[in-house]
Design an enzyme around this catalytic site. Structure first.
Site, short mmCIF file in Angstrom:
data_model
loop_
_atom_site.label_atom_id
_atom_site.label_comp_id
_atom_site.label_asym_id
_atom_site.label_seq_id
_atom_site.Cartn_x
_atom_site.Cartn_y
_atom_site.Cartn_z
N HIS A 77 1.05 -1.23 0.19
CA HIS A 77 0.10 0.10 0.01
C HIS A 77 0.57 1.37 0.18
CE1 HIS A 77 -3.92 -2.22 0.51
NE2 HIS A 77 -3.32 -3.12 1.89
N HIS A 86 -0.76 -6.76 -5.30
CA HIS A 86 -0.95 -7.78 -4.98
C HIS A 86 0.17 -8.72 -5.80
CE1 HIS A 86 -3.19 -11.95 -4.73
NE2 HIS A 86 -2.65 -11.45 -3.53
N ASN A 136 0.60 -13.16 -5.62
CA ASN A 136 0.97 -14.23 -4.26
C ASN A 136 1.24 -16.10 -5.15
OD1 ASN A 136 -1.27 -17.11 -4.04
ND2 ASN A 136 -0.35 -16.16 -2.16
N VAL A 137 2.18 -17.14 -4.46
CA VAL A 137 2.55 -18.01 -4.99
C VAL A 137 1.74 -19.08 -4.30
CG1 VAL A 137 4.46 -17.22 -7.69
CG2 VAL A 137 5.08 -17.62 -4.73
N HIS A 170 0.84 -4.90 -18.16
CA HIS A 170 0.19 -6.32 -18.69
C HIS A 170 1.33 -6.47 -19.84
CE1 HIS A 170 -3.93 -6.80 -17.32
NE2 HIS A 170 -4.25 -5.66 -17.40
N HIS A 201 -20.88 -7.85 -5.36
CA HIS A 201 -21.94 -6.75 -4.67
C HIS A 201 -21.78 -5.30 -5.02
CE1 HIS A 201 -18.80 -6.14 -2.13
NE2 HIS A 201 -18.39 -5.13 -1.40
N GLY A 253 -8.07 -22.16 10.60
CA GLY A 253 -7.04 -22.08 12.15
C GLY A 253 -5.80 -21.58 11.85
N GLY A 254 -6.30 -20.28 10.79
CA GLY A 254 -4.14 -19.58 10.69
C GLY A 254 -4.19 -18.75 11.27
N ARG A 255 -3.56 -17.83 11.92
CA ARG A 255 -2.63 -17.04 12.17
C ARG A 255 -3.99 -15.58 11.57
NH1 ARG A 255 1.29 -12.67 13.24
NH2 ARG A 255 2.22 -12.56 15.25
#
Length: 305
Positions: free
Chosen positions: A98, A108, A110-111, A147, A177, A260-262
């Protein structure tokens, strides 16, 4: 199905977290990541690293996790019912940056890798990941360059991948939404296990290592742009959309909470300051209005000039 060794994936993810943090610290030039190591009661743990109050980044988080459990949570088995009753391991790196300056886009990446096992049966495994861009103020050249970088990463693995994963990203990062995309997209893929483990792993490596090559040039291009409180206020308003998506739709958030992750690590992606305004309407013809009227629309960014 041949046995799958998760250890090289774990080692790569740890190294990727280290590399990304080093490069982001260098780009910021002021703040450093603070590390918080944690353990999961059912097995595994992770390293959460958070940067705050930097010269360029108001907040950033880069999280590595390697967790395991006896049963896959509902967020995973809902679209893969064959996973029910299997133990699992999940390893990955997830990050969100941010920026301080409203003209620098949020990003963002993620792998991740999952393997679900059951005695007497072949393991079920797959990779997932990608990266996406969320500007508050749009620039055609930034969107196009983002891109182009995404396409360059995909092309060595098949010309069909960029359009396929670009379209998947547009569908996934969508606030139903609001009837509105979260940003201008990028790449998203999941359930990747073809043609074989090594090919999939190589592609995920390219995604993880290519993210900063796509993002940092945009940061350098916009980080010194002049702005006033009005632009900062709009940035906080747009961040509200980011929060809504992460808490309502994001699979990674739901998986982490249901397994149940942190909580602190799962929610580190949320921005430090955000606002919601009732029935906000941007002034017609303004740059704020152009964000939704032009940039947050289905678009072939590679065709823009």
């Amino acid at each position: 199905m041949a046995a799958v060794d998760i250890q090289p994936v774990v080692e790569f993810m740890q190294q990727l977290q280290d590399q990304i943090c080093r490069e982001l610290e260098a780009a910021d030039g002021q703040a450093t990541f603070k590390e918080d190591r944690w353990d999961k009661p059912s097995g595994g743990g992770g390293r959460s690293r958070v940067l705050t109050d930097g010269a360029v980044f108001e907040k950033g988080g880069v999280n590595f996790s390697h967790v395991q459990g006896d049963n896959m949570p509902g967020s995973a088995t809902a679209h893969r019912p064959e996973l029910a009753g299997r133990s699992y391991q999940a390893v990955g790196v997830s990050l969100v940056m941010h920026p301080e300056n409203p003209y620098v886009p949020t990003s963002h990446a993620n792998v991740r890798f999952f393997i679900a096992e059951k005695e007497g049966e072949d393991p079920i495994w797959w990779f997932g990941g990608g990266f996406d861009l969320t500007p508050c103020y749009g620039y055609v050249e930034d969107c196009r360059d983002w891109h182009l970088a995404a396409k360059a990463i995909c092309d060595p693995f098949g010309a069909e991948l960029y359009p396929q994963y670009k379209e998947w990203c547009d569908r996934y990062f969508y606030l139903k939404h609001r009837d509105e995309p979260r940003g201008i997209g990028g790449l998203f893929f999941d359930d990747l296990n073809q043609p074989d483990f090594n090919s999939c792993f190589d592609f995920v490596k390219a995604i993880g290592q290519g993210y900063l090559h796509a993002y940092l040039p945009l940061v350098q291009r916009r980080k010194d742009s002049a702005y006033a409180e009005a632009e900062k206020r709009f940035q906080r308003y747009r961040r509200g959309r980011y929060v809504e998506f992460n808490l309502v739709f994001d699979r990674g958030t739901l998986f982490g909470l249901q397994s149940g992750g942190r909580t602190e690590s799962i929610l580190m992606s949320l921005p430090p300051e955000v606002r919601w305004e009732y029935n906000y309407q941007a002034e017609a013809g303004s740059e704020e209005a152009r964000l939704t009227d032009y940039f947050l629309q289905p678009r072939d960014w590679l065709a823009e000039v």
